[in-house]
Motif scaffolding. Structure first.
Motif, PDB file in Angstrom:
ATOM      1  N   VAL A 100       0.838  -1.196   0.000  1.00  0.00           N
ATOM      2  CA  VAL A 100       0.000   0.000   0.000  1.00  0.00           C
ATOM      3  C   VAL A 100       0.881   1.257   0.000  1.00  0.00           C
ATOM      4  O   VAL A 100       0.590   2.234  -0.701  1.00  0.00           O
ATOM      5  N   LEU A 101       1.965   1.208   0.757  1.00  0.00           N
ATOM      6  CA  LEU A 101       2.895   2.349   0.765  1.00  0.00           C
ATOM      7  C   LEU A 101       3.418   2.613  -0.656  1.00  0.00           C
ATOM      8  O   LEU A 101       3.410   3.750  -1.138  1.00  0.00           O
ATOM      9  N   ASN A 102       3.868   1.579  -1.307  1.00  0.00           N
ATOM     10  CA  ASN A 102       4.442   1.739  -2.644  1.00  0.00           C
ATOM     11  C   ASN A 102       3.423   2.297  -3.637  1.00  0.00           C
ATOM     12  O   ASN A 102       3.748   3.145  -4.465  1.00  0.00           O
TER      13      ASN A 102
ATOM     14  N   ASN B 182       0.761   4.132  -2.959  1.00  0.00           N
ATOM     15  CA  ASN B 182       0.470   5.540  -2.648  1.00  0.00           C
ATOM     16  C   ASN B 182       1.635   6.456  -3.020  1.00  0.00           C
ATOM     17  O   ASN B 182       1.434   7.588  -3.457  1.00  0.00           O
ATOM     18  N   TYR B 183       2.848   5.954  -2.831  1.00  0.00           N
ATOM     19  CA  TYR B 183       4.034   6.733  -3.195  1.00  0.00           C
ATOM     20  C   TYR B 183       4.000   7.051  -4.700  1.00  0.00           C
ATOM     21  O   TYR B 183       4.164   8.188  -5.115  1.00  0.00           O
TER      22      TYR B 183
ATOM     23  N   VAL C  58       1.049   9.578  -5.462  1.00  0.00           N
ATOM     24  CA  VAL C  58       1.324  10.965  -5.083  1.00  0.00           C
ATOM     25  C   VAL C  58       2.316  11.600  -6.056  1.00  0.00           C
ATOM     26  O   VAL C  58       2.151  12.738  -6.491  1.00  0.00           O
TER      27      VAL C  58
ATOM     28  N   VAL D 106      -6.716   8.293  -0.686  1.00  0.00           N
ATOM     29  CA  VAL D 106      -5.635   7.341  -0.420  1.00  0.00           C
ATOM     30  C   VAL D 106      -6.026   5.986  -0.993  1.00  0.00           C
ATOM     31  O   VAL D 106      -7.142   5.522  -0.785  1.00  0.00           O
TER      32      VAL D 106
ATOM     33  N   PHE E  81      -5.268   1.773  -1.950  1.00  0.00           N
ATOM     34  CA  PHE E  81      -4.688   0.609  -1.289  1.00  0.00           C
ATOM     35  C   PHE E  81      -3.501   0.110  -2.116  1.00  0.00           C
ATOM     36  O   PHE E  81      -2.613   0.890  -2.405  1.00  0.00           O
TER      37      PHE E  81
ATOM     38  N   MET F 295       9.553   7.735   2.406  1.00  0.00           N
ATOM     39  CA  MET F 295       8.404   7.631   1.510  1.00  0.00           C
ATOM     40  C   MET F 295       7.122   8.078   2.209  1.00  0.00           C
ATOM     41  O   MET F 295       6.282   8.757   1.610  1.00  0.00           O
TER      42      MET F 295
ATOM     43  N   ILE G 253       4.575  11.249   1.089  1.00  0.00           N
ATOM     44  CA  ILE G 253       3.146  11.158   0.761  1.00  0.00           C
ATOM     45  C   ILE G 253       2.294  11.819   1.839  1.00  0.00           C
ATOM     46  O   ILE G 253       1.071  11.658   1.863  1.00  0.00           O
TER      47      ILE G 253
ATOM     48  N   ILE H 124       2.900   3.847   9.555  1.00  0.00           N
ATOM     49  CA  ILE H 124       2.469   3.271   8.284  1.00  0.00           C
ATOM     50  C   ILE H 124       1.009   2.823   8.322  1.00  0.00           C
ATOM     51  O   ILE H 124       0.322   2.773   7.307  1.00  0.00           O
TER      52      ILE H 124
ATOM     53  N   LEU I 230      -2.018   4.527   6.550  1.00  0.00           N
ATOM     54  CA  LEU I 230      -2.427   4.249   5.169  1.00  0.00           C
ATOM     55  C   LEU I 230      -3.727   3.459   5.120  1.00  0.00           C
ATOM     56  O   LEU I 230      -4.391   3.393   4.098  1.00  0.00           O
ATOM     57  N   PHE I 231      -4.051   2.827   6.232  1.00  0.00           N
ATOM     58  CA  PHE I 231      -5.240   1.967   6.260  1.00  0.00           C
ATOM     59  C   PHE I 231      -6.427   2.662   6.915  1.00  0.00           C
ATOM     60  O   PHE I 231      -7.383   2.019   7.316  1.00  0.00           O
TER      61      PHE I 231
END
Lengths: 481, 127, 447
Positions: free
Chosen positions: A354-356, A358-359, A362, A375, A377, C14, C18, C25, C28-29
């Motif tokens: 999910v981080l990747n 969103n990165y 953005v 945001v 997933f 990262m 964002i 982290i 994000l959820f």
């Protein structure tokens, strides 16, 4: 590259067979024999190996390229799982062995692994029981829909249709139709989730089930999901979870807790078994307790002495979905993967996936249209509609990426976004890889402004460039015979 | 975009030409350009009875398949056999060589549901 | 171990970029409402490669290995050349996805085209798809295809079709209104009289298998003619190795042929992954399910390969698709292709003849045992049935203790065949193994 048939020369062979050691020459009546030989190529082993090695070099793959193909979860496939699946004790095991008297004792290891996998998948998804039989995701869907039909039939209901949002994978409506249901498609609302108003309108006593992906193919988690499942249950319908996107929520949310009654998983997506150029996959199906009697035959049972056996006597079962126990070698790799990662590792998977995503999102906002902007997933959808104004389509950008050594995202899906590019980076990519992708995408957006005409000539460095698909359909040259 | 005045149109981007008791149908210039290169058409069987909105044919391009619905109820009395070998005629000449089939009209009043060229033009703009 | 390249600092950077300044982290959820969070996630801690390998090896040891197989039933212990494993182990093949982008997947596409070509050459048919899940689902898809192609809804199925496939067929079609008729086997072969009794102009297809489940060989030319005279299709399920010498489905007049491709270089692996193949006459191509690769030329006139006729498939046609299949068994199809190119034109004949001769030798040896009756009412390929004077289950149990799986007890699927056992002999079985098997069987019966 020439076909293997062009390398064929009479008298060559790649295999030396054992000499015949039995004193028998069996001749069949001519009417049972083929008129002329099967024209398989006659090629030596070195030639075969070189041919296929050279063919392989024309492929992009996860081991050689960034492969952000949306909804396909092209993550790294750990090498140790290949080694484990190649163990002789599994490779040579005959599937009919457990059906022989005392034959179950020959396969205790395989049965225990299958049982363990079922249990651990229950914990991951919040379901009560699993079957490993379905051989791919779509096969799991069909199994799930057949369980739905059997459940309603057993309750004396003849439900007629299944509700599916328009962002769903094409396999959802196809599976529902093949199991004999009508499909009613529900529009997505402006937030990219199933339109609640239309859902309520279409939901009625004829609704057999609601089939959903969550988060959906736009990478959006429907916050009303519990409300939807409560409404469905009240109407007597079951909730089906398409697990293609489970990678996004591992350890964070479980379909079982969200009110889903049935779920299929794609082991080749979430649990890192290789895609093999389009299969084999594995699509286990999990259900809540009430639906257990309908699971396919056979079921693994643990005896009181700790050994395992197979139960074929299930009167309410939907029957045989696969000849045996599913794609065992694939299941084995997924099981090893789960053991390797464990609880924390699997949570890290969803967090970083999910981080990747969103990165990337953005960083690319501002350069491309993003139709649904909250945001995301594990994946998100860009639209090349801005670029289209200059005549550059999503497919042109896809082809340009190939020249940069990047496999294109999924294009033109979901159908509800124009010029869609669906991007799923997965958790196994480094920041440097993501940064390079961002740079390339931004550069292409600029190029689309400045020199849109050049895109039609991409890719320039691939083995071929824009094959003529119309000609392929018309000529229908699908075999060299 | 070309849309002849003497034809009637449907919301599914089909055109209909009324010829006495029969109706000839095809797809519009707009529909063929949306579909792209047409590679195949599955034609209906003649003598088949169809109701308004039933699927009578399926047109395929490389990446899409599109159903053609009966604009009017009736019996199929003719199909354009030329399309079997040259489905691209629909791209080239949607209103003439690319006609699809001919229906013997059962309920003439159903024609009231069809659009005129001007109405179809407006419909296209609104889409 | 989670195969994630990020160091903690990469992750933090990262997150900052964002807009998650807390560095948490889990933010994000936030799209998942608190009350919908996982109630539990009760899994063990992750372990090292070494530990996992050791643990699974321990489980693997609970399986019996080094068994001498005379067990077949549609799934056979054939030799797999080492080059097959070597080629499918190339990551360029096994870590690729479905070849949706032709420029990035000519390797998979050309291999699939070659696979389709080899399946056509082996079966004599004109068109093959890129593969289906297994022989059973392939047969079901063939039945559905026949229904679509003819617009009829009656299917006649021979009792000699693999009983597991017949069970699958009934399971898959439970929710559809299809009329099935099953005809028994007569003297080992398809019972013409009974088939013709049911064959009419409502019949979509007759489904046969050659060699049938009992190993018996037949020539179905007469049935094909009769089928066609009623406008019905003939579906023939075949064993690909046998086609090294046996009459092809095309020569018999079949319209659709399917089968299990496991014997073509795919290990037994406790039931999968296997390979369903399907090949048809050209006029049925558009009714065929599954992916198909076609040849064309690119912008510069260079020969290229693409997925073609995709409008039949679910990702375009959705609920109107020919089938819901998406993933096929591509890597298994590659195995089959490499096997077929390695074994080649001469090799496939030799393998088939070795199977035939060794099975004949086994018949001779077993028929020398008191009370063992080898059925010879029809010719067989590499599998045959014997009638035992004692309970086959008892015999099987005793032979397993000696490291031999002697065959399959037919009573499990045929109520009137409690005394029968189905025995398979592949090219891997040696004369010595057959002699030992016969000796062990004799001892189990009378020792």
């Amino acid at each position: 590259m020439g076909l293997i048939f062009a390398k064929s020369r009479p008298g060559r062979t790649g295999v030396t067979l054992p000499l015949k050691d039995v004193p028998v020459e069996c001749k069949l009546d001519k009417r049972y024999l083929r008129g002329k030989d099967a024209e398989l190529p006659s090629v030596s082993e070195p030639e075969v190996v070189r041919h296929f090695t050279n063919l392989s070099k024309m492929n992009f793959s996860v081991d050689s390229n960034f492969y952000p193909l949306g909804s396909c979860t092209m993550k790294y496939n750990p090498k140790i799982t290949e080694k484990i699946a190649a163990m002789e004790e599994f490779v040579s095991l005959h599937p009919l062995a457990p059906q022989l008297i005392r034959g179950g004792m020959l396969t205790q290891g395989a049965l225990e692994i299958t049982s363990n996998l079922e249990k651990v998948l229950c914990k991951i998804t919040g379901m009560d029981e699993f079957t490993t039989h379905p051989m791919a995701g779509a096969h799991g869907e069909l199994t799930g829909v057949m369980i739905i039909a059997a459940y309603h039939r057993n309750n004396g209901n003849r439900k007629k249709h299944i509700l599916i949002p328009d962002s769903g994978h094409g396999t959802n409506p196809a599976s529902a139709a093949i199991a004999g249901y009508d499909v009613i498609t529900i529009k997505s609302d402006k937030n990219g989730v199933m339109d609640l108003g239309e859902f309520k309108e279409k939901l009625n006593e004829d609704t057999a089930a609601v089939m959903l992906t969550c988060p959906n193919t736009l990478g959006i988690f429907n916050p009303d999901i519990k409300k939807i499942s409560d409404l469905a249950h009240k109407a007597g319908a079951l909730m089906y979870y398409d697990g293609a996107n489970l990678n996004a929520i591992l350890g964070k949310a479980r379909p079982g807790d969200l009110g889903f009654d049935i779920v299929h998983l794609n082991l080749h997506k979430t649990f890192a078994t290789p895609h093999g150029g389009g299969g084999p996959g594995s699509g286990p199906v999990g259900v809540k307790k009430d639906l257990e009697p309908f699971l396919p035959i056979s079921r693994i049972v643990k005896r009181s002495d700790g050994t395992f056996t197979l139960d074929y006597d299930k009167s309410l079962s939907i029957g045989y979905m696969s000849p045996f126990y599913g794609n065992f070698a694939v299941m084995l790799k997924a099981y090893a993967y789960i053991l390797l990662l464990g609880r924390e590792g699997l949570i890290e998977v969803s967090e970083n996936a999910v981080l990747n995503a969103n990165y990337l999102k953005v960083k690319l906002e501002g350069h491309y249209d993003i139709p649904y902007s909250e945001v995301c997933f594990h994946e998100f959808v860009l639209s090349a509609s801005k670029q289209l104004k200059k005549g550059v389509k999503a497919i042109d950008i896809a082809k340009a990426l190939i020249d940069e050594g990047i496999h294109p995202p999924t294009v033109y899906f979901p159908l509800i976004v124009r010029e869609a590019m669906m991007i799923e980076p997965t958790e196994t990519e480094s920041k440097e890889t993501l940064d390079k992708f961002i740079d390339v995408m931004i550069e292409l957006a600029l190029k689309a402004e400045e020199d849109p005409g050049v895109f039609k000539s991409f890719p320039r460095n691939a083995p071929v460039c824009r094959p003529d698909e119309v000609k392929a359909v018309k000529d229908m040259d699908i075999a060299d015979v | 975009m070309m849309m002849p005045d003497d034809l009637k149109y449907t919301k599914d981007h089909e055109w209909v030409r009324i010829e006495g008791s029969e109706a000839v149908l095809g797809i519009t210039e707009h529909a063929q350009s949306e579909l792209g290169d047409i590679t195949f058409i599955e034609l209906p069987e003649t003598e088949k009875e169809v109701n308004q909105s039933d699927t009578v044919a399926t047109i395929e391009s490389v990446k899409a398949a599109s159903d053609i619905y009966a604009p009017l109820s009736g019996k199929i009395v003719g199909v354009n056999e030329l399309l079997k070998d040259a489905p691209e005629s629909i791209n080239r000449s949607p209103y003439k060589d690319g006609w699809i089939c001919r229906i013997n009209i059962k309920n003439p009043e159903e024609q009231d549901n069809l659009m005129s060229a001007a109405e179809y033009e407006k419909f296209l703009q609104g889409e | 171990m989670s195969y994630i390249p990020h160091a903690k600092c990469d992750q933090q950077k990262m997150l900052e970029e964002i807009g998650i300044s807390s560095g948490n982290i889990d933010e994000l959820f936030s799209g998942i409402p608190e009350e919908l969070r996982a109630l539990s996630f009760d899994l063990p801690q992750g372990r090292s490669e070494f530990e996992v390998e050791k643990y699974i090896k321990g489980l693997a040891k609970k399986n019996a290995t080094d068994l001498v197989h005379f067990l077949g039933g549609g799934f056979y212990d054939h030799y797999i050349p080492a080059a097959v494993d070597a080629i499918v182990s190339r990551p360029e093949f096994y870590t690729a996805y479905t070849p949706y982008q032709p420029e990035a997947s000519q390797g998979t596409l050309q291999a699939t085209y070659e696979y389709q070509s080899c399946i056509c050459r082996l079966t004599g048919m004109e068109a093959s798809n890129a593969s289906l899940y297994d022989g059973g689902t392939a047969l079901y898809e063939a039945a559905m295809m026949a229904l679509r192609a003819t617009g009829r809804n009656k299917i006649i199925m021979d009792g000699g079709v693999n009983p597991i496939y017949r069970k699958m067929m009934y399971s898959y079609t439970t929710n559809l209104s299809i009329e099935f008729v099953e005809t028994p086997v007569s003297h080992g072969q398809s019972d013409r009289d009974r088939i013709y009794e049911y064959l009419d102009d409502k019949t979509a297809a007759v489904i046969l298998q050659n060699p049938n489940f009992f190993g018996a060989i037949d020539d179905h030319v007469d049935i094909a003619d009769k089928c066609h005279s009623y406008g019905a299709l003939l579906v023939e399920s075949v064993y690909p190795i046998s086609l090294g010498i046996l009459k092809t489905p095309r020569e018999m007049g079949a319209d659709i042929t399917t089968g299990e491709g496991q014997s073509l270089g795919i290990p037994l692996s406790f039931g999968g992954p296997y390979l369903g193949f399907m090949a048809v006459k050209k006029d049925l191509v558009r009714k065929m399910p599954g992916r198909i690769v076609g040849a064309t030329v690119d912008m510069n006139g260079k020969r290229s390969y693409v997925l073609t006729l995709q409008t039949r498939e679910q990702h375009i046609r959705r609920e109107k698709a020919n089938s819901n299949i998406c993933s096929n068994e591509a890597l298994c199809a590659l195995r089959a292709l490499v096997y077929m190119t390695m074994i080649g034109k001469e090799g496939i004949k030799k393998v088939a003849q070795l199977c035939l001769d060794k099975a004949e030798y086994a018949k001779q040896k077993l028929s020398e045992i008191k009370g063992v009756e080898v059925k010879r009412s029809s010719p067989t390929f590499n599998e045959f049935i014997v009638r035992l004077p004692k309970d086959p289950n008892m015999v099987i149990g005793k032979l397993i203790d000696k490291g031999i799986t002697p065959g399959f007890p037919l009573g499990r699927y045929y109520a009137d065949m409690e005394d029968y056992m189905l025995i398979a002999v592949t090219e891997k079985r040696t004369k010595q193994e057959i002699v030992v098997f016969a000796g062990a069987l004799e001892e189990a019966l009378w020792g």
